[in-house]
Design a protein around this motif. Structure first.
Motif, short mmCIF file in Angstrom:
data_model
loop_
_atom_site.label_atom_id
_atom_site.label_comp_id
_atom_site.label_asym_id
_atom_site.label_seq_id
_atom_site.Cartn_x
_atom_site.Cartn_y
_atom_site.Cartn_z
N ARG A 48 0.73 -1.19 0.02
CA ARG A 48 -0.11 -0.01 0.11
C ARG A 48 0.85 1.18 0.15
N PRO A 49 0.66 2.19 -0.82
CA PRO A 49 1.50 3.42 -0.94
C PRO A 49 1.10 4.28 0.53
N VAL A 50 2.01 4.65 0.96
CA VAL A 50 1.72 5.61 2.29
C VAL A 50 2.77 6.84 2.00
N GLY A 51 2.18 7.96 2.73
CA GLY A 51 2.80 9.10 2.57
C GLY A 51 3.89 9.17 3.99
N LEU A 52 4.44 10.25 4.23
CA LEU A 52 5.28 10.50 5.00
C LEU A 52 4.63 10.73 6.46
N ASP A 53 3.49 11.11 6.44
CA ASP A 53 2.49 11.00 7.55
C ASP A 53 2.52 9.69 8.41
N PHE A 54 2.47 8.47 7.58
CA PHE A 54 2.53 7.24 8.01
C PHE A 54 3.74 6.86 9.35
N ILE A 55 4.67 7.83 9.26
CA ILE A 55 5.74 7.65 10.17
C ILE A 55 5.21 7.77 11.57
N GLU A 56 4.00 8.76 11.68
CA GLU A 56 3.49 8.86 12.81
C GLU A 56 2.36 8.00 13.18
N THR A 57 1.52 7.69 12.17
CA THR A 57 0.57 6.94 12.31
C THR A 57 0.26 5.23 12.00
N ALA A 58 1.62 4.96 12.10
CA ALA A 58 1.68 3.34 11.50
C ALA A 58 1.26 2.43 12.77
N PRO A 59 0.61 1.40 12.48
CA PRO A 59 0.29 0.49 13.47
C PRO A 59 1.55 0.10 14.28
N VAL A 60 2.59 -0.19 13.65
CA VAL A 60 3.82 -0.31 14.18
C VAL A 60 4.87 0.50 14.07
N ARG A 61 5.54 1.00 15.03
CA ARG A 61 6.55 2.12 15.08
C ARG A 61 7.70 1.71 15.91
N LEU A 62 8.85 1.48 15.18
CA LEU A 62 9.96 0.99 15.83
C LEU A 62 10.97 2.04 15.74
N VAL A 63 11.32 2.94 16.84
CA VAL A 63 12.24 3.95 16.72
C VAL A 63 13.53 3.73 17.57
N PHE A 64 14.65 3.96 16.98
CA PHE A 64 16.04 3.45 17.50
C PHE A 64 16.82 4.58 17.41
N ALA A 65 17.81 5.01 18.17
CA ALA A 65 18.71 6.11 18.06
C ALA A 65 20.24 5.85 18.32
N ALA A 66 21.15 6.49 17.78
CA ALA A 66 22.37 6.24 18.27
C ALA A 66 22.99 7.40 17.79
N GLU A 67 24.46 7.76 18.23
CA GLU A 67 25.40 9.17 18.04
C GLU A 67 26.28 8.56 17.11
N ALA A 68 26.69 9.44 16.39
CA ALA A 68 27.71 9.34 15.49
C ALA A 68 28.72 10.53 15.75
N ALA A 69 29.97 10.36 15.51
CA ALA A 69 31.14 11.23 15.61
C ALA A 69 31.11 12.19 14.48
N ALA A 70 30.84 11.59 13.30
CA ALA A 70 30.73 12.36 12.05
C ALA A 70 29.60 13.21 11.90
N PRO A 71 29.80 14.42 11.23
CA PRO A 71 28.98 15.66 10.97
C PRO A 71 27.75 15.02 10.55
N PRO A 72 26.77 15.57 10.42
CA PRO A 72 25.30 15.31 9.79
C PRO A 72 25.62 15.33 8.17
N GLU A 73 26.41 16.19 7.61
CA GLU A 73 26.56 16.19 6.34
C GLU A 73 27.22 14.99 5.64
N ALA A 74 28.32 14.53 6.49
CA ALA A 74 28.86 13.15 6.10
C ALA A 74 27.85 12.05 6.08
#
Length: 162
Positions: free
Chosen positions: A6-32
């Motif tokens: 099913r084609p979904v839009g970006l709003d699916f990130i907030e409304t999906a039945p399953v949302r798994l969110v993970f985070a980590a830190e990188a020493a590299a800058p955002p542009e890299a």
């Protein structure tokens, strides 16, 4: 056999039945980090262990990704905001049970490095949702390992002056 999702839009990130969110830190800058995610798509197998092939399609508007175990995805890039966000929707896959999938990588400056947040938003029947939720620890480990490996590659690249 590949199936259309099913084609979904970006709003699916907030409304999906399953949302798994993970985070980590990188020493590299955002542009890299952004460059490795969005502009050097063919490099994903070097740093994301589960990925065996990644290549841009449709002049960069899409991607083909293959994972260990033979899972294939044909994707549409939904957002490519330099140094901030990279998101893609799976349009076609051979993975069973999935009805919709959207992934988003958010990049936030953190000191001289980057806070990387990956959201895996999905839909499917109850057994698929349950299995995906049970897979959270493995997906989180895979993500954190990928960010560490990517950060190491980007650090080595900076040290070599590339």
């Amino acid at each position: 056999m590949a199936r259309r999702l099913r084609p979904v839009g970006l709003d699916f990130i907030e409304t999906a039945p399953v949302r798994l969110v993970f985070a980590a830190e990188a020493a590299a800058p955002p542009e890299a980090v952004y460059q490795a995610l969005a502009e050097e798509v063919t490099g994903w197998p070097r740093w994301f262990g589960a990925v065996t092939l990644a290549r841009p399609t449709h002049g960069g508007a899409g991607r083909e990704v293959r994972l260990m175990g033979g899972v294939r995805f044909l994707e549409t890039v939904m957002a490519a905001d330099p140094e901030q966000r990279y998101a893609y929707r799976v349009d076609e896959t051979n993975a069973p049970g999935m009805r919709a999938l959207l992934e988003e990588w958010r990049l936030t400056p953190a000191g001289s490095g980057t806070h990387v947040r990956w959201t895996f938003a999905a839909d499917g029947p109850a057994p698929f949702r349950l299995a995906l939720t049970a897979a959270r620890p493995g997906l989180g480990h895979s993500f954190r390992s990928a960010v560490r490996t990517l950060d190491g590659l980007l650090t080595a690249r900076r040290a070599a002056g590339q």
